[in-house]
Motif scaffolding. Structure first.
Motif, PDB file in Angstrom:
ATOM      1  N   HIS A 106      -3.196   0.267  -3.602  1.00 24.90           N
ATOM      2  CA  HIS A 106      -3.305   0.450  -2.155  1.00 24.90           C
ATOM      3  C   HIS A 106      -4.757   0.644  -1.722  1.00 24.90           C
ATOM      4  O   HIS A 106      -5.559   1.239  -2.437  1.00 24.90           O
ATOM      5  CB  HIS A 106      -2.485   1.665  -1.726  1.00 24.90           C
ATOM      6  CG  HIS A 106      -1.021   1.515  -1.952  1.00 24.90           C
ATOM      7  ND1 HIS A 106      -0.238   0.679  -1.205  1.00 24.90           N
ATOM      8  CD2 HIS A 106      -0.196   2.094  -2.866  1.00 24.90           C
ATOM      9  CE1 HIS A 106       1.016   0.748  -1.629  1.00 24.90           C
ATOM     10  NE2 HIS A 106       1.051   1.586  -2.644  1.00 24.90           N
ATOM     11  N   ALA A 107      -5.080   0.160  -0.526  1.00 24.80           N
ATOM     12  CA  ALA A 107      -6.398   0.405   0.051  1.00 24.80           C
ATOM     13  C   ALA A 107      -6.642   1.910   0.097  1.00 24.80           C
ATOM     14  O   ALA A 107      -5.778   2.690   0.493  1.00 24.80           O
ATOM     15  CB  ALA A 107      -6.486  -0.195   1.449  1.00 24.80           C
ATOM     16  N   THR A 108      -7.833   2.312  -0.304  1.00 25.00           N
ATOM     17  CA  THR A 108      -8.133   3.723  -0.538  1.00 25.00           C
ATOM     18  C   THR A 108      -9.043   4.294   0.534  1.00 25.00           C
ATOM     19  O   THR A 108     -10.102   3.733   0.836  1.00 25.00           O
ATOM     20  CB  THR A 108      -8.792   3.888  -1.919  1.00 25.00           C
ATOM     21  OG1 THR A 108      -7.889   3.419  -2.922  1.00 25.00           O
ATOM     22  CG2 THR A 108      -9.153   5.333  -2.190  1.00 25.00           C
ATOM     23  N   SER A 109      -8.629   5.420   1.093  1.00 20.35           N
ATOM     24  CA  SER A 109      -9.490   6.158   2.008  1.00 20.35           C
ATOM     25  C   SER A 109     -10.553   6.916   1.218  1.00 20.35           C
ATOM     26  O   SER A 109     -11.748   6.763   1.451  1.00 20.35           O
ATOM     27  CB  SER A 109      -8.660   7.131   2.845  1.00 20.35           C
ATOM     28  OG  SER A 109      -9.498   7.939   3.642  1.00 20.35           O
ATOM     29  N   SER A 127     -11.832   2.042   2.329  1.00 19.93           N
ATOM     30  CA  SER A 127     -10.599   1.344   2.732  1.00 19.93           C
ATOM     31  C   SER A 127     -10.410   0.023   1.975  1.00 19.93           C
ATOM     32  O   SER A 127      -9.795  -0.908   2.487  1.00 19.93           O
ATOM     33  CB  SER A 127     -10.584   1.092   4.241  1.00 19.93           C
ATOM     34  OG  SER A 127     -10.561   2.320   4.948  1.00 19.93           O
ATOM     35  N   GLN A 128     -10.914  -0.023   0.759  1.00 22.54           N
ATOM     36  CA  GLN A 128     -10.790  -1.211  -0.069  1.00 22.54           C
ATOM     37  C   GLN A 128      -9.720  -1.032  -1.137  1.00 22.54           C
ATOM     38  O   GLN A 128      -9.378   0.088  -1.521  1.00 22.54           O
ATOM     39  CB  GLN A 128     -12.134  -1.544  -0.716  1.00 22.54           C
ATOM     40  CG  GLN A 128     -13.217  -1.904   0.273  1.00 22.54           C
ATOM     41  CD  GLN A 128     -14.542  -2.218  -0.392  1.00 22.54           C
ATOM     42  OE1 GLN A 128     -14.692  -2.086  -1.604  1.00 22.54           O
ATOM     43  NE2 GLN A 128     -15.518  -2.642   0.407  1.00 22.54           N
ATOM     44  N   GLN A 129      -9.203  -2.154  -1.633  1.00 24.89           N
ATOM     45  CA  GLN A 129      -8.204  -2.128  -2.691  1.00 24.89           C
ATOM     46  C   GLN A 129      -8.898  -1.876  -4.026  1.00 24.89           C
ATOM     47  O   GLN A 129      -9.850  -2.563  -4.375  1.00 24.89           O
ATOM     48  CB  GLN A 129      -7.457  -3.461  -2.746  1.00 24.89           C
ATOM     49  CG  GLN A 129      -6.325  -3.496  -3.750  1.00 24.89           C
ATOM     50  CD  GLN A 129      -5.682  -4.872  -3.807  1.00 24.89           C
ATOM     51  OE1 GLN A 129      -6.375  -5.895  -3.762  1.00 24.89           O
ATOM     52  NE2 GLN A 129      -4.366  -4.912  -3.880  1.00 24.89           N
ATOM     53  N   ILE A 155      -4.423   7.313   0.641  1.00 26.09           N
ATOM     54  CA  ILE A 155      -4.206   5.919   1.004  1.00 26.09           C
ATOM     55  C   ILE A 155      -4.681   5.680   2.441  1.00 26.09           C
ATOM     56  O   ILE A 155      -4.469   6.512   3.316  1.00 26.09           O
ATOM     57  CB  ILE A 155      -2.725   5.544   0.856  1.00 26.09           C
ATOM     58  CG1 ILE A 155      -2.211   5.961  -0.528  1.00 26.09           C
ATOM     59  CG2 ILE A 155      -2.513   4.055   1.075  1.00 26.09           C
ATOM     60  CD1 ILE A 155      -2.998   5.420  -1.680  1.00 26.09           C
ATOM     61  N   SER A 156      -5.300   4.548   2.689  1.00 30.01           N
ATOM     62  CA  SER A 156      -5.901   4.288   4.003  1.00 30.01           C
ATOM     63  C   SER A 156      -4.883   4.076   5.108  1.00 30.01           C
ATOM     64  O   SER A 156      -5.060   4.547   6.231  1.00 30.01           O
ATOM     65  CB  SER A 156      -6.818   3.059   3.927  1.00 30.01           C
ATOM     66  OG  SER A 156      -7.924   3.308   3.114  1.00 30.01           O
ATOM     67  N   ASP A 157      -3.802   3.326   4.817  1.00 29.60           N
ATOM     68  CA  ASP A 157      -2.921   2.882   5.892  1.00 29.60           C
ATOM     69  C   ASP A 157      -1.609   3.641   5.974  1.00 29.60           C
ATOM     70  O   ASP A 157      -0.660   3.185   6.604  1.00 29.60           O
ATOM     71  CB  ASP A 157      -2.644   1.382   5.745  1.00 29.60           C
ATOM     72  CG  ASP A 157      -2.093   1.026   4.364  1.00 29.60           C
ATOM     73  OD1 ASP A 157      -1.955   1.940   3.522  1.00 29.60           O
ATOM     74  OD2 ASP A 157      -1.794  -0.160   4.144  1.00 29.60           O
ATOM     75  N   THR A 158      -1.522   4.819   5.335  1.00 31.72           N
ATOM     76  CA  THR A 158      -0.340   5.665   5.462  1.00 31.72           C
ATOM     77  C   THR A 158      -0.787   7.109   5.608  1.00 31.72           C
ATOM     78  O   THR A 158      -1.970   7.427   5.460  1.00 31.72           O
ATOM     79  CB  THR A 158       0.597   5.554   4.245  1.00 31.72           C
ATOM     80  OG1 THR A 158       0.034   6.294   3.148  1.00 31.72           O
ATOM     81  CG2 THR A 158       0.830   4.113   3.833  1.00 31.72           C
TER      82      THR A 158
END
Length: 233
Positions: A106-109, A127-129, A155-158
């Motif tokens: 998952h894209a990472t914060s 915010s990259q994988q 995770i960036s998008d959750t």
């Protein structure tokens, strides 16, 4: 992945829960966990310690962001928050490598590391994988004895993060504890040639031939690495 902030860290045996919430098991979507230094999740998955459901779900400790415990209030993962099991600890010198293994990239914060609820290091994910495995170096100077690190992958998008506690002893000066392993820490994704040495679990290991990915000590007497013995204290 660059470090936004990086300070001394140490590792230690899991203790009682710092914070617990109720979260249904179905929310876990299988993402990743810390495999090095060997976390309780990894020890359960490898059969080093007898565990319950976490044996089959080391990657699934997913919870809302902002928590500071190992098991997240899951009944089947509650054992991660206690010291009732013979968790192995990992002796380290003045530095050690934390390696995350991902089953879903998952894209990472960011990734944050805590001791006793205090944030001691943070790495920006932009915010990259991430890759299948991510390693980050920690500086242990000034830390000794048994400590605990809580590693958090946001995770960036959750609104969720993945949590993994790590057990070990620090040897960063100023007193007892730790070892003086001279070989570099084993890295999951690195390719090693025959005779290359690494440190893992307080021991030094030598590759017998070309190898990558095989964790030291898991392939038996006839495996790809020779145990050269414990690092000196």
């Amino acid at each position: 992945m660059s470090a936004k902030r990086r300070v001394a860290v140490a590792v230690g045996a899991p203790v009682g829960p710092l914070l617990a919430v109720s979260l249904p098991a179905s929310s876990a979507s299988a993402h990743g966990w810390v495999t090095l230094p060997t976390s309780p999740q990894e020890q359960c998955a490898e059969g080093i310690v007898a565990c319950g459901q976490i044996t089959y779900e080391p990657r699934s400790v997913e919870r809302p962001k902002g928590l500071r415990d190992c098991g997240g209030g899951h009944a089947q993962y509650a054992e991660l928050d206690g010291d009732g099991k013979p968790w192995r600890v990992t002796p380290v010198g003045t530095s050690a490598t934390f390696t995350w293994h991902h089953t879903a990239r998952h894209a990472t914060s960011d990734r944050q590391y805590f001791i006793g609820g205090r944030k001691i290091a943070e790495f920006d994910g932009h915010s990259q994988q991430p890759g299948a495995d991510v390693s980050q170096q920690g500086d242990f100077a000034g830390f000794t004895g048994r400590q605990k690190v809580l590693a958090v992958w946001s995770i960036s998008d959750t609104a969720h993060a993945l949590y993994s506690c790590v057990g070990g002893t620090g040897g960063g000066g100023g007193g007892g504890g730790g070892t003086t392993c001279t070989a570099a820490a084993w890295e999951t994704v690195r390719v090693y040639d025959g005779s290359d040495t690494v440190s893992y679990g307080g021991h030094t290991w030598r590759a017998k031939w070309w190898v990558t990915g095989d964790r030291p000590g898991t392939t038996g007497q006839w495996g790809v690495r020779e145990d050269l013995g414990a690092c000196p204290a």
